[in-house]
Every structure is written in C-alpha cells, then in structure tokens.
Design an enzyme around this catalytic site. Structure first.
Site, mmCIF file in Angstrom:
data_model
loop_
_atom_site.group_PDB
_atom_site.id
_atom_site.type_symbol
_atom_site.label_atom_id
_atom_site.label_comp_id
_atom_site.label_asym_id
_atom_site.label_seq_id
_atom_site.Cartn_x
_atom_site.Cartn_y
_atom_site.Cartn_z
ATOM 1 C CB CYS A 203 -0.923 -0.007 1.221
ATOM 2 S SG CYS A 203 -2.212 -1.264 1.145
ATOM 3 C CB CYS A 426 12.063 3.259 -3.332
ATOM 4 S SG CYS A 426 11.888 1.627 -2.585
#
Length: 467
Positions: A203, A426
């Site tokens: 998510c 990231c």
C-alpha cells in the site's frame, strides 16, 4: 457451501441489564438473539494487524460484544496511517498500535477483554499465539505473514477470515481446513504460491483508498460474527472481490485442491516464510523455495485494480462462461465464477543464484560511502516527486521508478554510469530493488538500499520526517 453450525457455545451467565440494553438491536435479529449474543460474549477472536483492515474489524467486533479480542501488531502509529487506520488518532502517533487499539476498543465497549501480542509473528511463536482463540482475522499486508497465518490456522484447525486491499480493490474470504460441514478450503488452495517478489506493490508503494478499508474490514468482522453465531452463509468456499471504482462485488467459487498436501507443520528455519516468498535470502548452501511466477498474481493493472490473474489457475478455462470480472482474468456468469483446481499447486524448489558482486547496501553503509571523499557513489532516488518533497537525501538524483519500466526505459538505463556504484533508494526497498535489478542487467553496478529512506531516517538522520 451450506450454512455452518455455530462455532462457539453460548456463555452460561445471563446477559446483564446493561448488556441487554447495549445489544438490544442484536437481540431482535433472527439467527442471533440472546443465545447468539451469549456466543459472541464467549468468543475469542484474534486479529492479526491493527492497520487498515484490522481497525474497522476491531471496532465492530468490540461493538458486537465479542468477549475476548487478541491484537497482534509490532508497529507504531505513523502519520501516514491515519488516512485509513481509523482506530488510531493524531495523539496516538508514535505509540504502539496494540496499545492505541486497546484503548479504542475499551472506549467502544468496556465489556471486552483485550489481549495484546506486541511482536512480529513468525514460525517460532505463531502457534502459541493462536492457541486458545476460536477464529483468526488476517488483515496483514505481506505475503509471508499471510502464508504463515494460513498454515498455522490449518494446523490449529480454526477458521481464518482473510482480507486484502490494494488501490481501489479488496478481497475477502473465509478459509477453514476442517469445517464441521462441507469441504474445507485454505489459503494455499486459492494461492498455492506467492507472486514473484516485487510484482505486487504494498500500500505504501501502490496506494489504497482509505474509505475502502472500512468496507472490507467490516465484511471481515461480519464473517467472524456469522461463524461465531451460525447466522447466514459464510464466505467459506467463495472469494468476494470488491471493486470500489465500479461499486461491484463479484463472488468466485473456490475449492480445495485434491492434490495439495495438507499442512501439518510450519516451514522450518529462520525467516522461512520470507524465504518462501522470495523476500529474504536462503541460508548459504540451503535450498530455497522460490516462486515460479505462474501463480495467481500478475501485478497491478493500469487503472489501479489488482490484477489477480485467476485464469492462470489450473483448470481455469473450465470456469463458467460469461463476461470478464473487472481486474481479473476470470470469467463470470451473473455474479459468480467457478475455479476448478486440478494441478498440484506446489512451488518450484530452487536456489537463489549467487551474486558475483554485492547487490545491496544498508543505510549506514550508504552514509559511510557518501561521506568518503574518494568514493563517487551515485544515489538514485526512484520515489515519486511528492515523496521526495516530504524527505530526501542531499545530492540524490531523483527519477521515478516508472521511468525505468516505460517507453523511455532504455534511454534512462543508458544514462546511468558504468564506472561507479549506483545506490538505488525508494521508501522501503521494493521499487528500488526492481530498478536495481534492471540496471544490473544493463551492466550497471547497482545496489538496492535496504529499507529505503525510512531506514536512512532511522539509522542515519533521526528526526527527519517520515510517511
């Protein structure tokens, strides 16, 4: 699947006047009534994950009068949780989720006893945690824990209410290896092997519609209440797929794989389920179970629905004919599709290839290399622009990960240097791992920064914002 008998015997103690008043709307319901409410009071329900799905499920289970609720979670509340994890509030940021959830449950219903399990489930503790509970709700967001909970529930012989969400789509089902009536179906019957690592973003990477968590989590609580009381027909033998963009529910009939070997013991070894899902390396010299890439998952589709490729299930072409199910490769007739399992569904054993050069860096190692004047490591941040506006590392080159998978991928990869290390970062490591793999295939010494920018903040620059 026929209706199931009640899972829990009713408590022998009569409901108090306060309880009669509190649960009066339940008491008027056919199939629940006073006896059903006493079953709820005697029930012991374990909720794994106090996050997007666990939040509404916990609140509604407490409001329904479930007598004992266990909460498993080892995380702390973060600001980014508040968009969907409605059991937590702004004042709870930084608190353990289990404590925040406990306080919210107590506020909703002081008659509920709450047990806290503030640790990460693994093969060494999961059976002990499940012991004594009547049903488990799995609202976790990673495949390793889903397989772990599914296996443990099969061994324990208790039903597992499972839910999953991604972007605009949710899925719910009930798994039970040995129900008192009818055929048992477990998680591994439907998902015999995990998706290849990195093909289904979490998510944090792919996003999720917060309000949809309430829809799916509430259905999970409803299924638990139906199991406990015997009311209605549960989702055992069916997979419910919710598309919030189209506002549709589709039901896929799922059956046990006749050739699947029943789970009688958990996978052995340190981080065995992470190894099984391909997100942790196997021990040196030991065989590792890895995905063959032929399972149900093919990653997210362009419009944000989860691409669960049900057509690739063995026997899938035998499903009832009809129109396509949005976001899947299955077909439907009306609102129901049938999946027939005939393959053995077992993962492909193999070993992880040994890397000739290191492929990862820790945040601390990256900081040391950046500080070394003789080291010209290039930091490549592959997060989205809005993410870098929250927190970024000085000197990083920002190129969103999608660039390396789109039409300009070849040019973007060619632009990376071949004469120095490229550290790819990231948020948590998933997107950067995929980009680093592509870059290595193009001849770049690319190394994934483990744990991403969150690990950097934790280990190098505490106090920087996170999300």
């Amino acid at each position: 699947m026929t209706s199931l008998p009640p899972l829990v015997a009713p408590s022998t103690e009569p409901l108090s006047p306060q309880e009669l008043a509190r649960y009066s709307r339940h008491l008027a319901l056919p199939g629940i009534g006073v006896e059903g409410q006493q079953r709820l009071r005697a029930a012991r329900v374990l909720v794994v994950g106090a996050g997007g799905l666990g939040s509404p499920a916990l609140l509604y289970l407490a409001a329904a009068g479930v007598g004992t609720i266990g909460i498993v979670d080892d995380d702390r509340v973060e600001v980014s949780n508040l968009q969907r994890q409605v059991i937590h509030g702004g004042l709870d940021v930084g608190r353990p989720k289990v404590e925040s959830a406990r306080d919210a449950v107590a506020e909703v219903n002081p008659h509920v006893s709450v047990r806290l399990h503030e640790h990460r489930l693994d093969a060494s503790n999961v059976l002990a945690v499940l012991d004594g509970y009547d049903v488990v709700l799995d609202g976790t967001d990673n495949f390793a824990t889903r397989y772990l909970v599914g296996d443990a529930a099969e061994i324990a012989g208790i039903p597992c209410v499972w839910g999953s969400i991604f972007r605009f789509q949710g899925q719910v089902s009930v798994f039970w290896s040995a129900p008192p009536v009818g055929e048992g179906v477990v998680y591994r019957d439907v998902f015999p092997e995990p998706p290849p690592p990195g093909t289904v973003p979490d998510c944090a990477t792919g996003g999720v519609l917060g309000a949809m968590c309430g829809t799916v989590g509430s259905v999970m609580a409803t299924e638990a209440i139906k199991l406990i009381t015997g009311a209605g027909r549960t989702l055992l033998g069916r997979l419910a797929v919710y598309d919030s963009l189209e506002l549709t529910w589709r039901h896929l009939t799922v059956r046990a794989d006749p050739q699947r070997v029943p789970v009688t013991e958990l996978l052995a070894g340190d981080r065995a389920y992470e190894v099984f899902c391909g997100v942790a390396p196997a021990a040196a010299g030991a065989p590792a179970v890895v995905s063959s890439g032929t399972g149900l998952f093919s990653g997210p589709t362009a419009d944000g629905r989860l691409a669960v490729d049900l057509a690739r299930v063995a026997g899938g072409p035998d499903a009832a004919s009809g129109g396509p199910v949005p976001g899947t490769g299955a077909t439907s007739s009306g609102s129901t599709s049938t999946i027939r399992r005939t393959g053995d569904g077992t993962p492909v054993p193999g070993t992880h290839p040994a890397a000739a050069t290191p492929t990862t860096l820790t945040a601390r190692e990256l900081a040391d290399r950046i500080a070394d004047p003789d080291d010209d490591v290039l930091l490549l941040d592959v997060r989205e622009v809005w993410e870098t506006q929250i927190v970024a590392i000085d000197g990083a080159r920002a190129v969103p990960s999608g660039v390396y998978a789109g039409p300009g991928a070849a040019a973007a990869l060619a632009d990376l240097p071949r004469d120095r290390t490229v550290a790819v970062l990231c948020k948590v490591g998933g997107r950067s791992d995929r980009v680093a793999s592509l870059a290595r295939a193009a001849g770049v010494d690319a190394r994934n920064v483990e744990g991403g920018v969150l690990a950097w903040v934790r280990d190098v620059e505490p106090g920087r914002p996170t999300y």
